[in-house]
Design a protein around this motif. Structure first.
Motif, mmCIF file in Angstrom:
data_model
loop_
_atom_site.group_PDB
_atom_site.id
_atom_site.type_symbol
_atom_site.label_atom_id
_atom_site.label_comp_id
_atom_site.label_asym_id
_atom_site.label_seq_id
_atom_site.Cartn_x
_atom_site.Cartn_y
_atom_site.Cartn_z
ATOM 1 N N THR A 130 -0.900 3.531 12.681
ATOM 2 C CA THR A 130 -1.651 4.325 11.704
ATOM 3 C C THR A 130 -3.123 3.949 11.726
ATOM 4 O O THR A 130 -3.999 4.813 11.696
ATOM 5 N N LEU A 154 -1.969 5.573 -2.674
ATOM 6 C CA LEU A 154 -1.603 6.259 -1.433
ATOM 7 C C LEU A 154 -0.322 7.061 -1.571
ATOM 8 O O LEU A 154 -0.108 8.033 -0.837
ATOM 9 N N THR A 197 -1.279 -1.782 15.583
ATOM 10 C CA THR A 197 -0.865 -0.820 14.567
ATOM 11 C C THR A 197 -0.975 0.612 15.086
ATOM 12 O O THR A 197 -1.750 0.899 15.993
ATOM 13 N N PRO A 209 0.798 -1.233 0.000
ATOM 14 C CA PRO A 209 0.000 0.000 0.000
ATOM 15 C C PRO A 209 0.826 1.276 0.000
ATOM 16 O O PRO A 209 0.303 2.344 -0.326
ATOM 17 N N ILE A 210 2.121 1.196 0.362
ATOM 18 C CA ILE A 210 2.956 2.403 0.319
ATOM 19 C C ILE A 210 4.071 2.262 -0.709
ATOM 20 O O ILE A 210 5.092 2.941 -0.645
ATOM 21 N N LEU A 241 1.887 0.189 6.946
ATOM 22 C CA LEU A 241 1.550 1.606 6.936
ATOM 23 C C LEU A 241 2.300 2.363 8.027
ATOM 24 O O LEU A 241 2.335 3.597 8.015
ATOM 25 N N ASP A 242 2.872 1.647 8.990
ATOM 26 C CA ASP A 242 3.609 2.266 10.086
ATOM 27 C C ASP A 242 5.088 2.382 9.730
ATOM 28 O O ASP A 242 5.575 1.737 8.793
ATOM 29 N N THR A 261 -1.541 10.655 8.623
ATOM 30 C CA THR A 261 -0.953 10.506 7.301
ATOM 31 C C THR A 261 0.154 11.533 7.175
ATOM 32 O O THR A 261 0.204 12.495 7.933
ATOM 33 N N VAL A 318 -8.209 5.723 10.605
ATOM 34 C CA VAL A 318 -6.858 6.117 10.198
ATOM 35 C C VAL A 318 -6.475 7.314 11.055
ATOM 36 O O VAL A 318 -7.112 8.364 10.991
#
Length: 445
Positions: free
Chosen positions: A421, A116, A419, A109-110, A206-207, A323, A320
């Motif tokens: 994020t 994203l 998590t 996802p990143i 995501l972290d 960001t 979420v």
């Protein structure tokens, strides 16, 4: 795992872990949220501390924005871009980051070309290709399907032996959104639990500052999901359906054909985003309503409040929490200068409890008149494509849950996800505690 994997971890997370730990010891508030389990479990007092220092606060890791206005300005400004620029890293870290690239077949996802971390013009193109699936009209057409899937899951819960506790996340909050998004994307329903497993394992990417074990587990999940998706694309090329992935696979040249990495980035993100945040919305909403019976009573007395209640859940416990953005030119936010190349964390969870916008922000109130002003779905060019679907699933799922089981109660302490994020529960033990006769299921609208 291979030496290459360890080097990738060092470049992507290992160095960050050292930097975060040092910043935490020096009193950096952002690092406190990232490092301190107690602050992560309840980040809101720390958000308040940061906000009290100004709209945009310099930090040892990056600049921090917690005020609603500052976060809104950052998310909407074209002076900020998404994604990471390796050229801005110190020489050694940059070499570690780029020397051993990730497997080209894997797109997390990143990882570009994920939406994203993609900027215009590519982001504009990808978003246009999938936005038609999530128009207001298209989402409203899904209402009947969401009602049906909700009823099926509630029937299965009701069939369990009386008095036996169950986990609301695994039995309901996760299954509803993954079932709906799987149908939209043409993923076989018998794969939904596998995708939930992969999604749970991959979510920590995501972290920043993952442990080596977390990184290996996430990379393994992404690799397995990627391999499955590539096979799925080949099948859809031979036997297309009427789902969105079939349409994307069969785009002609005039529409801008997508290669396999682009297909994987779009389909993978839609699948993950289609259920990850909604799982948290449903789980957090259920816990909030169980723990606040007065709010549940208000909804029972006035069902028209359900849509607003979903927005209040999103405001109060943002799925979420944060960001990041990178400034691509000299700019300012709320009068604070931001030089080119600066990294800024937009703390959505804190902005949604800004007392300047939300009076008595730490009180959960389904009647809150401006609950919809939350930033849980981001804002600007990266506003969540699936926001309308998430709201629909949240409203139908939670309303039907409490209509069917009005005496729903906790059977133990809910377990927060680890998590940073993403915020939500990975387990919510409950008793259905409903001895009332089952009411007929509502007809799909």
């Amino acid at each position: 795992m291979s030496v290459k994997t360890r080097i990738r971890w060092i470049g992507r997370h290992g160095v960050a872990r050292v930097v975060i730990g040092r910043a935490h010891r020096r009193g950096d508030l952002h690092a406190r949220i990232l490092s301190d389990p107690a602050a992560r479990a309840d980040p809101y007092p720390t958000y308040d501390e940061i906000r009290a220092r100004g709209p945009l606060v310099p930090g040892q890791l990056m600049m921090q924005a917690v005020s609603h206005q500052a976060v809104t300005d950052i998310l909407r400004s074209d002076a900020f871009a998404v994604g990471f620029d390796p050229e801005a890293m110190p020489f050694l870290a940059r070499k570690l980051f780029t020397r051993v690239a990730a497997d080209e077949r894997i797109v997390g996802p990143i990882d570009p070309p994920s939406l994203l971390v993609t900027n215009p013009p590519d982001h504009t193109r990808y978003r246009r290709l999938v936005s038609r699936v999530f128009t207001a009209k298209a989402v409203e057409a899904l209402r009947g399907r969401v009602e049906e899937r909700t009823a099926e899951l509630l029937d299965a819960m009701a069939a369990r032996p009386d008095g036996q506790p169950l986990d609301l996340v695994s039995e309901f909050a996760s299954l509803l959104p993954v079932t709906v998004i799987a149908e939209i994307l043409g993923v076989p329903l018998d794969m939904r639990k596998q995708f939930l497993t992969w999604g749970s394992m991959a979510a920590p990417v995501l972290d920043i500052g993952l442990s080596y074990q977390q990184y290996v587990e996430s990379e393994t999940a992404l690799e397995q999901m990627s391999d499955w998706m590539y096979g799925h694309f080949e099948k859809l090329r031979r036997e297309p359906g009427d789902d969105i992935v079939s349409q994307l696979v069969h785009l002609d040249d005039a529409s801008g054909q997508l290669d396999n990495r682009e297909l994987l980035a779009i389909a993978g993100l839609l699948l993950a985003a289609g259920f990850e945040t909604t799982v948290n919305l449903l789980g957090s909403g259920a816990v909030l309503l169980i723990e606040n019976p007065d709010q549940r009573a208000a909804l029972e007395a006035d069902p028209s409040l359900w849509a607003n209640a979903v927005d209040e859940i999103l405001r109060f416990e943002s799925p979420v929490q944060a960001t990041s953005r990178r400034s691509i030119r000299d700019t300012e936010v709320c009068g604070v200068p931001v030089p080119t190349g600066s990294f800024v964390t937009a703390m959505i969870g804190g902005a949604n409890r800004d007392p300047e916008v939300f009076p008595d922000p730490h009180t959960f109130d389904v009647r809150r008149s401006n609950a919809k002003e939350h930033l849980a779905f981001s804002s600007g060019a990266h506003y969540c494509l699936g926001a309308s679907l998430a709201r629909l699933e949240g409203e139908i799922g939670l309303r039907r849950l409490f209509e069917r089981f009005p005496d729903l109660s906790l059977a133990g302490k809910p377990s927060l996800r680890s998590t940073r994020t993403l915020r939500g529960f990975d387990q919510i033990p409950v008793h259905l505690n409903s001895n009332r006769p089952a009411e007929p299921e509502p007809h799909a609208v």
